[in-house]
Design a protein around this motif. Sequence first.
Motif, PDB file in Angstrom:
ATOM      1  N   VAL A  42       0.845  -1.209   0.000  1.00 26.39           N
ATOM      2  CA  VAL A  42       0.000   0.000   0.000  1.00 26.39           C
ATOM      3  C   VAL A  42       0.872   1.247   0.000  1.00 26.39           C
ATOM      4  O   VAL A  42       0.596   2.204  -0.731  1.00 26.39           O
ATOM      5  N   SER A  46       0.869   3.915  -2.973  1.00 28.40           N
ATOM      6  CA  SER A  46       0.524   5.307  -2.657  1.00 28.40           C
ATOM      7  C   SER A  46       1.616   6.275  -3.102  1.00 28.40           C
ATOM      8  O   SER A  46       1.327   7.401  -3.495  1.00 28.40           O
ATOM      9  N   VAL A  54      -4.909   1.671  -5.211  1.00 28.25           N
ATOM     10  CA  VAL A  54      -5.476   0.897  -4.109  1.00 28.25           C
ATOM     11  C   VAL A  54      -6.731   1.631  -3.651  1.00 28.25           C
ATOM     12  O   VAL A  54      -6.709   2.836  -3.445  1.00 28.25           O
ATOM     13  N   ARG A  56     -10.341   1.873  -1.160  1.00 28.82           N
ATOM     14  CA  ARG A  56     -11.033   1.508   0.072  1.00 28.82           C
ATOM     15  C   ARG A  56     -12.514   1.429  -0.274  1.00 28.82           C
ATOM     16  O   ARG A  56     -13.037   2.312  -0.943  1.00 28.82           O
ATOM     17  N   LYS A  65      -8.617  -2.613   2.236  1.00 27.59           N
ATOM     18  CA  LYS A  65      -8.105  -2.069   0.985  1.00 27.59           C
ATOM     19  C   LYS A  65      -8.076  -3.167  -0.060  1.00 27.59           C
ATOM     20  O   LYS A  65      -7.895  -4.341   0.253  1.00 27.59           O
TER      21      LYS A  65
END
Length: 92
Positions: A42, A46, A54, A56, A65
């Motif tokens: 992640v 990011s 990714v 949510r 996630k």
Amino acid sequence: MSTPTTLSTQFLLFAQYGGQAVIPVEDVCRDYFSHLTPDKFVRKASAGEIEIPVIRVESSQKSHKGVYLHDLAEYIDRRREAALKEFRQLHR
């Protein structure tokens, strides 16, 4: 610029993940990034080090996630194109 995703990559992922549209990060790591923990994956995604969005399912920081199947298919296809380009350059 992204490479058009082949139907076969999406189809294979669809079959692999039982028709899930969003694949849990833990499963993506287990199957394609076994050298990374889900948290490290992640962070790299990011930061743009791994070019996969990714998501949510909820806006909560604690929500699970995942990776949208189409995005994973595009990523795999891009990596394949890069490998093919390198292969062709080495084996002319």
